[in-house]
Design an enzyme around this catalytic site. Structure first.
Site, PDB file in Angstrom:
ATOM      1  N   HIS A 293      -1.746 -32.921  19.927  1.00 53.57           N
ATOM      2  CA  HIS A 293      -0.554 -33.679  20.316  1.00 53.57           C
ATOM      3  C   HIS A 293       0.620 -32.762  20.626  1.00 53.57           C
ATOM      4  CE1 HIS A 293      -2.603 -37.415  19.216  1.00 53.57           C
ATOM      5  NE2 HIS A 293      -3.163 -36.659  18.286  1.00 53.57           N
TER       6      HIS A 293
ATOM      7  N   GLU B 245      -2.596  -6.394  15.686  1.00 56.95           N
ATOM      8  CA  GLU B 245      -2.189  -5.087  15.160  1.00 56.95           C
ATOM      9  C   GLU B 245      -3.330  -4.080  15.335  1.00 56.95           C
ATOM     10  OE1 GLU B 245       0.893  -4.495  11.826  1.00 56.95           O
ATOM     11  OE2 GLU B 245      -0.996  -4.114  10.820  1.00 56.95           O
TER      12      GLU B 245
ATOM     13  N   LYS C 120       0.840  -1.201   0.000  1.00 54.67           N
ATOM     14  CA  LYS C 120       0.000   0.000   0.000  1.00 54.67           C
ATOM     15  C   LYS C 120       0.877   1.255   0.000  1.00 54.67           C
ATOM     16  CE  LYS C 120      -3.359   2.346   2.906  1.00 54.67           C
ATOM     17  NZ  LYS C 120      -4.088   2.333   4.169  1.00 54.67           N
TER      18      LYS C 120
ATOM     19  N   LYS D 138      11.082  -0.177  13.103  1.00 50.89           N
ATOM     20  CA  LYS D 138      11.476   0.079  11.703  1.00 50.89           C
ATOM     21  C   LYS D 138      12.512   1.193  11.662  1.00 50.89           C
ATOM     22  CE  LYS D 138       6.972  -0.739   9.472  1.00 50.89           C
ATOM     23  NZ  LYS D 138       5.894  -0.101   8.715  1.00 50.89           N
TER      24      LYS D 138
ATOM     25  N   GLU E  72      11.155  -4.516   3.528  1.00 52.90           N
ATOM     26  CA  GLU E  72      11.247  -5.932   3.136  1.00 52.90           C
ATOM     27  C   GLU E  72      10.764  -6.117   1.701  1.00 52.90           C
ATOM     28  OE1 GLU E  72       9.833  -4.773   5.868  1.00 52.90           O
ATOM     29  OE2 GLU E  72      10.165  -6.086   7.607  1.00 52.90           O
TER      30      GLU E  72
ATOM     31  N   GLY F 221      -4.275  -1.994   5.720  1.00 52.95           N
ATOM     32  CA  GLY F 221      -3.530  -3.142   5.188  1.00 52.95           C
ATOM     33  C   GLY F 221      -4.136  -4.482   5.583  1.00 52.95           C
ATOM     34  N   ARG F 222      -4.459  -4.636   6.874  1.00 55.40           N
ATOM     35  CA  ARG F 222      -4.948  -5.946   7.337  1.00 55.40           C
ATOM     36  C   ARG F 222      -6.411  -6.194   6.963  1.00 55.40           C
ATOM     37  NH1 ARG F 222      -3.357  -2.511  11.105  1.00 55.40           N
ATOM     38  NH2 ARG F 222      -4.852  -1.636  12.581  1.00 55.40           N
TER      39      ARG F 222
HETATM   40  O1  F6P Z   1       4.416  -2.773   9.522  1.00 56.93           O
HETATM   41  C1  F6P Z   1       3.064  -2.923   9.591  1.00 56.93           C
HETATM   42  C2  F6P Z   1       2.392  -2.636   8.288  1.00 56.93           C
HETATM   43  O2  F6P Z   1       2.264  -1.273   8.097  1.00 56.93           O
HETATM   44  C3  F6P Z   1       1.046  -3.324   8.218  1.00 56.93           C
HETATM   45  O3  F6P Z   1       0.036  -2.623   8.819  1.00 56.93           O
HETATM   46  C4  F6P Z   1       0.888  -3.526   6.762  1.00 56.93           C
HETATM   47  O4  F6P Z   1      -0.076  -4.488   6.485  1.00 56.93           O
HETATM   48  C5  F6P Z   1       2.291  -3.943   6.380  1.00 56.93           C
HETATM   49  O5  F6P Z   1       3.128  -3.165   7.194  1.00 56.93           O
HETATM   50  C6  F6P Z   1       2.631  -3.766   4.933  1.00 56.93           C
HETATM   51  O6  F6P Z   1       2.488  -2.443   4.518  1.00 56.93           O
HETATM   52  P1  F6P Z   1       2.529  -2.056   2.994  1.00 56.93           P
HETATM   53  O7  F6P Z   1       1.369  -2.693   2.311  1.00 56.93           O
HETATM   54  O8  F6P Z   1       2.422  -0.560   2.967  1.00 56.93           O
HETATM   55  O9  F6P Z   1       3.837  -2.544   2.432  1.00 56.93           O
END
Ligand code: F6P
Length: 526
Positions: free
Chosen positions: A383, A352, A207, A491, A213, A266-267
């Site tokens: 188990h 979150e 987003k 971060k 990453e 995002g979630r």
């Molecule tokens: O670090 C948390 C977060 O901001 C989440 O809320 C989000 O889903 C994820 O990182 C990924 O964010 P993006 O879609 O902006 O890469």
């Protein structure tokens, strides 16, 4: 009386009621009401919810409903669905429900229609999926695409990955899906061994398009494609994002960017173009069924009085356990291999959203908020950690999820179901034994969620139910469920530590532990 005074009063009433309930065993509740197993259940179009094995009576529910009313739950549900800016810390509307709305619905933000753009984007997804499935979309060597790699993390990974895994039996054509999220290079190495660059499409899903990453993984894979001789990256890299400048800078053509909006968290975003890997894997019609299932739950949630409203009831039970029984954790245990990734997905959704300690007025709360969410598929979990659930010292409410029918072997399915029901039954009733090692105290609560089969529609409904439950929890705790400032500090510090590890910056005021760990890294990498 103000709502907060009301809430305080009801909390006191709940507290007194809790003391009385402590002397009552679930077993007795079942004994005194032979119809309990039906009285505390609800049939929704796609799901059957049995909350009878929870430690509650009509009096409990009555008080909890009063608490929901004092928390202005109904007004807040209306506010969310009509696009009010309920995400107050970010001054944003929260409208993931609009992503699965009917085309003739009217939803506006600041007098701008949002249903039109949502459906325009869905059309774009449909057209794109068609070109992949009919093999008219070709890679740089003119071969059709048969492999999709989603590069994303958090909400841009967990939701689509879970749904694609859950609906594997609906897969269209001979396609394969991969999800790369972790920055650990091992994941990339494994991926590279498994895919053919000529027939692979990378979906850079972010987003913000500034998540370290995702961008690092995407850059690495871009270089890898070039090393393979790919002379037209635009055919192999598309994006899903709200940040068109950044996607442009990365080298993705504007027409290859699928949009989402700042009013989609995002979630909560798998219903948007973030769900493109889902549509690619199971086809657009099945993706639409997933949206329809979620819409079905939206209708229930927005139109049903709180006394019959399942996401509200389940959130109230969560509140009851967190704030009176001091529950520190909640386990989610699907007796459905297709849902093995569901607990991971729920961890982000719940923790979150509601892992917070300041209320909407900026005051530190003096009550517990979100418990720790965890779990994994049954029967394997029986188990591993069920010993603790049965005889340990923690109070752990559980959600069991199980399909009533399943394609495949009848014997296996009956065994699966039998085990699920046996666990909820034994946790509830326990068994007396004079040998303490063999004694089961019981009185361990659980909710059982049944569905006939895990179809795209059922799954849509199930996910939306948990989204709405999350929202209502936040209302009861008076917190904003839609921001996530708690992820920022780590971060920020990682940026400096990274520079330090690379030797491009020395950070003076590091604590001695971090300093020592950095020097150990440097020693082992000289
Ligand atoms: O670090 C948390 C977060 O901001 C989440 O809320 C989000 O889903 C994820 O990182 C990924 O964010 P993006 O879609 O902006 O890469």
């Amino acid at each position: 009386m103000t709502p907060s005074n009301d809430k305080q009063l009801i909390r006191e009433q709940l507290s007194a009621h809790f003391k009385a309930m402590q002397n009552i065993h679930l077993r007795d509740l079942f004994m005194h009401d032979p119809h309990r197993g039906k009285n505390y259940t609800q049939q929704l179009p796609s799901l059957y919810i049995d909350f009878s094995k929870n430690i509650l009576t009509n009096e409990t529910l009555g008080l909890l409903f009063k608490f929901a009313t004092a928390s202005q739950v109904e007004e807040s549900i209306r506010a969310m669905f009509t696009g009010e800016k309920i995400n107050i810390t970010e001054n944003r509307a929260v409208l993931h429900t609009a992503l699965r709305s009917n085309v003739d619905q009217e939803i506006e933000i600041d007098n701008n229609d949002i249903v039109g753009p949502v459906h325009a984007e869905l059309k774009k997804i449909k057209q794109f999926v068609t070109t992949i499935h009919d093999k008219s979309y070709r890679g740089w060597t003119n071969k059709p695409i048969d492999t999709f790699v989603n590069i994303g993390i958090g909400g841009s990974d967990l939701g689509p990955k879970m749904v694609v895994d859950a609906l594997e039996k609906y897969r269209q054509g001979e396609t394969r899906s991969f999800f790369i999220s972790n920055i650990d290079y091992q994941a990339i190495e494994f991926l590279q061994k498994s895919i053919n660059p000529e027939t692979t499409l990378f979906i850079v899903s972010s987003k913000s398009f500034n998540t370290i990453e995702t961008l690092t993984n995407a850059e690495t894979l871009k270089t890898w494609m070039q090393q393979f001789g790919c002379d037209d990256l635009s055919k192999h890299f598309i994006a899903v994002s709200n940040n068109l400048d950044a996607t442009n800078e990365f080298g993705i053509k504007a027409e290859n960017v699928f949009r989402l909006w700042d009013w989609v968290g995002g979630r909560f975003s798998l219903w948007s173009a973030i769900g493109l890997p889902i549509a690619l894997a199971i086809g657009f019609d099945n993706f639409e069924d997933l949206l329809a299932g979620a819409h079905e739950m939206d209708e229930h949630f927005s139109k049903t009085p709180i006394e019959k409203n399942i996401p509200v009831i389940l959130a109230l039970i969560d509140y009851w356990y967190s704030n009176f029984f001091d529950a520190e954790t909640h386990a989610f245990i699907p007796y459905d291999e297709s849902l093995k990734l569901f607990p991971d997905y729920l961890s982000q959704l719940f923790m979150e959203s509601n892992g917070k300690s300041f209320d909407l007025n900026g005051h530190r709360v003096d009550y517990k908020t979100m418990p720790i969410v965890w779990g994994s598929a049954g029967t394997n979990s029986q188990h591993s950690y069920f010993q603790l659930l049965h005889q340990g010292t923690h109070f752990v409410p559980i959600d069991f999820l199980v399909p009533l029918s399943k394609r495949g072997d009848k014997k296996h399915h009956a065994q699966l179901l039998a085990n699920c029901l046996a666990q909820s039954q034994s946790l509830m009733q326990g068994e007396n034994n004079s040998d303490p090692n063999k004694h089961f105290s019981g009185n361990k609560p659980s909710t059982t969620i049944l569905y006939s089969e895990l179809t795209p529609k059922t799954l849509g409904s199930l996910i939306a139910m948990y989204e709405h439950r999350t929202f209502v929890q936040g209302l009861l705790w008076q917190i904003n469920s839609f921001d996530q400032y708690g992820v920022e500090l780590g971060k920020k510090l990682a940026v400096d530590i990274y520079k330090n590890l690379q030797g491009t910056k020395t950070v003076e005021d590091l604590d001695s532990s971090t300093q020592n760990l950095i020097s150990l890294y440097k020693q082992s990498n000289t």
